[in-house]
Motif scaffolding. Structure first.
Motif, short mmCIF file in Angstrom:
data_model
loop_
_atom_site.label_atom_id
_atom_site.label_comp_id
_atom_site.label_asym_id
_atom_site.label_seq_id
_atom_site.Cartn_x
_atom_site.Cartn_y
_atom_site.Cartn_z
N PRO A 50 0.82 -1.22 0.00
CA PRO A 50 0.00 0.00 0.00
C PRO A 50 0.85 1.27 0.00
O PRO A 50 2.01 1.26 0.41
N PHE A 51 0.25 2.34 -0.48
CA PHE A 51 0.89 3.66 -0.43
C PHE A 51 -0.18 4.70 -0.14
O PHE A 51 -1.38 4.44 -0.25
N ASP A 52 0.26 5.89 0.22
CA ASP A 52 -0.61 7.00 0.58
C ASP A 52 -1.09 7.70 -0.70
O ASP A 52 -0.31 8.38 -1.38
N VAL A 53 -2.36 7.54 -1.03
CA VAL A 53 -2.92 8.08 -2.26
C VAL A 53 -2.90 9.62 -2.24
O VAL A 53 -2.56 10.25 -3.24
N ALA A 54 -3.26 10.22 -1.12
CA ALA A 54 -3.26 11.69 -1.03
C ALA A 54 -1.87 12.25 -1.30
O ALA A 54 -1.72 13.24 -2.03
N GLN A 55 -0.86 11.63 -0.74
CA GLN A 55 0.51 12.08 -0.96
C GLN A 55 0.91 11.89 -2.42
O GLN A 55 1.56 12.75 -3.01
N ALA A 56 0.52 10.76 -3.01
CA ALA A 56 0.83 10.51 -4.42
C ALA A 56 0.20 11.57 -5.31
O ALA A 56 0.84 12.07 -6.25
N LEU A 57 -1.04 11.95 -5.02
CA LEU A 57 -1.70 12.98 -5.82
C LEU A 57 -1.03 14.33 -5.65
O LEU A 57 -0.89 15.09 -6.62
N GLU A 58 -0.58 14.61 -4.46
CA GLU A 58 0.10 15.88 -4.20
C GLU A 58 1.44 15.95 -4.94
O GLU A 58 1.80 16.98 -5.51
N GLU A 59 2.17 14.84 -4.95
CA GLU A 59 3.50 14.82 -5.55
C GLU A 59 3.49 14.62 -7.06
O GLU A 59 4.39 15.08 -7.76
N HIS A 60 2.49 13.91 -7.59
CA HIS A 60 2.52 13.51 -9.00
C HIS A 60 1.41 14.09 -9.86
O HIS A 60 1.38 13.86 -11.06
N ASN A 61 0.43 14.75 -9.24
CA ASN A 61 -0.65 15.38 -9.98
C ASN A 61 -1.56 14.36 -10.66
O ASN A 61 -1.61 13.20 -10.26
N THR A 62 -2.27 14.78 -11.72
CA THR A 62 -3.24 13.92 -12.42
C THR A 62 -3.05 14.07 -13.92
O THR A 62 -2.35 14.95 -14.40
N ASP A 63 -3.74 13.20 -14.65
CA ASP A 63 -3.70 13.23 -16.11
C ASP A 63 -5.09 12.92 -16.63
O ASP A 63 -5.90 12.25 -15.97
N GLU A 64 -5.38 13.38 -17.83
CA GLU A 64 -6.66 13.12 -18.47
C GLU A 64 -6.72 11.67 -18.94
O GLU A 64 -5.75 11.13 -19.47
N VAL A 65 -7.87 11.04 -18.77
CA VAL A 65 -8.11 9.68 -19.23
C VAL A 65 -8.54 9.73 -20.69
O VAL A 65 -9.45 10.48 -21.05
N THR A 66 -7.88 8.94 -21.54
CA THR A 66 -8.29 8.78 -22.93
C THR A 66 -8.65 7.31 -23.11
O THR A 66 -7.78 6.44 -23.11
N THR A 67 -9.94 7.03 -23.24
CA THR A 67 -10.43 5.66 -23.30
C THR A 67 -10.35 5.12 -24.72
O THR A 67 -10.83 5.75 -25.65
N SER A 68 -9.77 3.92 -24.85
CA SER A 68 -9.69 3.24 -26.15
C SER A 68 -10.76 2.16 -26.28
O SER A 68 -11.21 1.87 -27.38
N PHE A 69 -11.13 1.54 -25.15
CA PHE A 69 -12.16 0.49 -25.20
C PHE A 69 -12.85 0.38 -23.85
O PHE A 69 -12.31 0.78 -22.82
N GLU A 70 -14.06 -0.14 -23.89
CA GLU A 70 -14.81 -0.50 -22.69
C GLU A 70 -15.61 -1.73 -23.07
O GLU A 70 -16.53 -1.64 -23.88
#
Length: 144
Positions: A50-70
């Motif tokens: 496990p890792f700390d999700v809040a810390q990961a978001l703070e340090e690494h930010n986010t990216d847009e999802v581009t869906t190819s299939f569902e």
């Protein structure tokens, strides 16, 4: 946090298996890039601790999802979504419930975008845009 990002069409920008309860597990995925001599090979995939999700978001930010299939899961329990993100080297896979709510999203910085899936019962083989393969058993407890 994770569920809100997913609903907004975004994903965390750090390797990990994220759940809507804001827990995360480390992912170790080394995927060959476009001109790598191992292109067209299986993608190594290991789930860690496990890792700390809040810390990961703070340090690494986010990216847009581009869906190819569902695609629907063979057992009717939901869907698998796959695609990529921003820079072309990022891939994601997500398991969705029957109502399309997020069960988990796996973000892989060096996997390249995923473009398709085929099933052998609940064993899924995903293909990225360079023909690399990632096979996951979707009945293992971590990926249920």
């Amino acid at each position: 946090m994770v569920e809100g990002l997913w609903k907004a069409g975004e994903m965390p920008l750090r390797d990990g298996l994220y759940r809507p309860d804001d827990t995360g597990l480390e992912l170790h995925v080394d995927g060959p890039g476009a001109y790598h001599p191992d292109a067209g090979q299986p993608i190594p995939f290991r789930i860690g601790g496990p890792f700390d999700v809040a810390q990961a978001l703070e340090e690494h930010n986010t990216d847009e999802v581009t869906t190819s299939f569902e695609d629907p899961l063979p057992d009717g329990s939901g869907w698998i979504s796959g695609g990529g993100g921003g820079m072309g080297n990022i891939g994601y896979l997500a398991r969705l419930d029957v109502d399309s709510s997020l069960r988990w999203v796996a973000v892989m910085f060096h996997s390249n975008p995923f473009v398709g899936v085929r099933y052998d019962r609940m064993r899924a083989t995903f293909t990225n845009d360079w023909g690399n393969l990632l096979t996951l058993d979707l009945i293992t407890p971590t990926l249920r």
